[in-house]
Design an enzyme around this catalytic site. Structure first.
Site, PDB file in Angstrom:
ATOM      1  N   ASN A 149      -2.127  -3.659  -2.293  1.00 58.59           N
ATOM      2  CA  ASN A 149      -2.289  -4.685  -3.329  1.00 58.59           C
ATOM      3  C   ASN A 149      -2.043  -4.173  -4.738  1.00 58.59           C
ATOM      4  O   ASN A 149      -1.950  -4.966  -5.669  1.00 58.59           O
ATOM      5  CB  ASN A 149      -3.694  -5.299  -3.258  1.00 58.59           C
ATOM      6  CG  ASN A 149      -3.952  -5.986  -1.935  1.00 58.59           C
ATOM      7  OD1 ASN A 149      -3.086  -6.049  -1.066  1.00 58.59           O
ATOM      8  ND2 ASN A 149      -5.147  -6.508  -1.782  1.00 58.59           N
ATOM      9  N   HIS A 195       1.031  -2.759   8.688  1.00 59.47           N
ATOM     10  CA  HIS A 195       1.243  -2.889   7.242  1.00 59.47           C
ATOM     11  C   HIS A 195       1.998  -1.683   6.677  1.00 59.47           C
ATOM     12  O   HIS A 195       2.496  -1.735   5.563  1.00 59.47           O
ATOM     13  CB  HIS A 195      -0.112  -3.031   6.543  1.00 59.47           C
ATOM     14  CG  HIS A 195      -0.175  -4.095   5.496  1.00 59.47           C
ATOM     15  ND1 HIS A 195       0.808  -5.034   5.279  1.00 59.47           N
ATOM     16  CD2 HIS A 195      -1.142  -4.376   4.575  1.00 59.47           C
ATOM     17  CE1 HIS A 195       0.450  -5.837   4.283  1.00 59.47           C
ATOM     18  NE2 HIS A 195      -0.721  -5.457   3.840  1.00 59.47           N
ATOM     19  N   TYR A 237      -2.803   1.841  -2.405  1.00 64.01           N
ATOM     20  CA  TYR A 237      -3.125   0.733  -1.517  1.00 64.01           C
ATOM     21  C   TYR A 237      -2.169  -0.414  -1.828  1.00 64.01           C
ATOM     22  O   TYR A 237      -1.683  -0.567  -2.949  1.00 64.01           O
ATOM     23  CB  TYR A 237      -4.599   0.297  -1.575  1.00 64.01           C
ATOM     24  CG  TYR A 237      -5.505   1.337  -0.964  1.00 64.01           C
ATOM     25  CD1 TYR A 237      -5.654   1.420   0.414  1.00 64.01           C
ATOM     26  CD2 TYR A 237      -6.150   2.263  -1.764  1.00 64.01           C
ATOM     27  CE1 TYR A 237      -6.448   2.405   0.987  1.00 64.01           C
ATOM     28  CE2 TYR A 237      -6.947   3.255  -1.199  1.00 64.01           C
ATOM     29  CZ  TYR A 237      -7.084   3.318   0.171  1.00 64.01           C
ATOM     30  OH  TYR A 237      -7.854   4.300   0.730  1.00 64.01           O
ATOM     31  N   ASN A 282       1.417  -9.085  -0.451  1.00 61.07           N
ATOM     32  CA  ASN A 282       0.597  -8.596  -1.564  1.00 61.07           C
ATOM     33  C   ASN A 282       1.192  -7.402  -2.297  1.00 61.07           C
ATOM     34  O   ASN A 282       0.986  -7.245  -3.495  1.00 61.07           O
ATOM     35  CB  ASN A 282      -0.821  -8.281  -1.087  1.00 61.07           C
ATOM     36  CG  ASN A 282      -1.600  -9.538  -0.782  1.00 61.07           C
ATOM     37  OD1 ASN A 282      -1.353 -10.589  -1.366  1.00 61.07           O
ATOM     38  ND2 ASN A 282      -2.531  -9.456   0.145  1.00 61.07           N
ATOM     39  N   TYR A 321      -4.736   4.343   8.324  1.00 65.16           N
ATOM     40  CA  TYR A 321      -3.748   3.266   8.203  1.00 65.16           C
ATOM     41  C   TYR A 321      -2.358   3.673   8.682  1.00 65.16           C
ATOM     42  O   TYR A 321      -1.465   2.829   8.776  1.00 65.16           O
ATOM     43  CB  TYR A 321      -3.635   2.813   6.742  1.00 65.16           C
ATOM     44  CG  TYR A 321      -4.894   2.200   6.203  1.00 65.16           C
ATOM     45  CD1 TYR A 321      -5.336   0.957   6.648  1.00 65.16           C
ATOM     46  CD2 TYR A 321      -5.656   2.861   5.247  1.00 65.16           C
ATOM     47  CE1 TYR A 321      -6.503   0.396   6.157  1.00 65.16           C
ATOM     48  CE2 TYR A 321      -6.829   2.303   4.747  1.00 65.16           C
ATOM     49  CZ  TYR A 321      -7.249   1.072   5.206  1.00 65.16           C
ATOM     50  OH  TYR A 321      -8.400   0.511   4.721  1.00 65.16           O
TER      51      TYR A 321
END
EC number: 3.1.1.29
Length: 193
Positions: free
Chosen positions: A70, A22, A68, A116, A17
């Protein structure tokens, strides 16, 4: 106006990631740590990576939640409560779908705006923290959002985002001095070269 004493970058952990849109919040905080020579290291108590250092004569903590996106609140909330940092002294850097690459905005307060990471933080500390919104652009349709935020930007977009982040990094001194309105004016006036 409060001096900013906690700067949080939102993103997802893991090398897969690291270069995704993001993770724009991570990019900002990692570059800030490099600029000021602040070591960030694993902080399992708060499910993140954190560091503490001197920015322009002010004691500032940095945090990258490793939960993460969320579940960002599982790191930010206990960290800010443990160190008794009021929401007004917190800056959270995050990606922003509703702004094009190269656009960057400093905002105080408000809801989660569909983000989120913020959605998991606002109910616990309230809305009165500051947000550094780093534009990543919108793919056009709702169905393509997940692939977009978890995708890597083409180099033309990446250079626009990098330029915006560099500009914001040069204004952190105002934030840690409590000059939020001045920082907001200067950050929000940024136009890509």
């Amino acid at each position: 106006m409060s001096n900013i004493s906690l700067i949080v970058g939102l993103g997802n952990p893991g090398s897969e990631y690291a270069q995704t849109r993001h993770n724009a919040g991570f990019w900002f905080v990692e570059q800030l740590a490099d600029k000021y020579g602040i070591t960030i290291k694993n902080d399992p108590k708060f499910h993140g990576i954190s560091g503490r250092g001197n920015i322009e004569g002010h004691d500032v903590r940095l945090l990258l939640p490793m939960t993460y996106m969320n579940r960002s609140g599982q790191s930010v909330v206990p960290f800010s409560k443990f160190y008794q940092i009021a929401p007004e002294a917190i800056l959270i850097a995050h990606d922003e779908l509703d702004m094009n690459p190269g656009v960057i905005r400093l905002k105080t307060g408000g809801g989660h705006g569909g983000h989120n990471g913020l959605r998991d933080i606002v109910p616990h500390i309230g809305p009165n923290f500051h947000r550094l919104r780093i534009g990543i652009g919108h793919p056009g349709s709702k169905e393509r959002v997940s692939g977009h935020v978890l995708g890597k930007a083409p180099s033309s977009e990446q250079s626009l985002m990098d330029g915006a982040i560099d500009h914001a990094l040069s204004k952190v001194k105002l934030l840690v001095q409590g000059q939020v309105p001045q920082a907001m004016n200067q950050i929000n006036a940024y136009k890509p070269a």
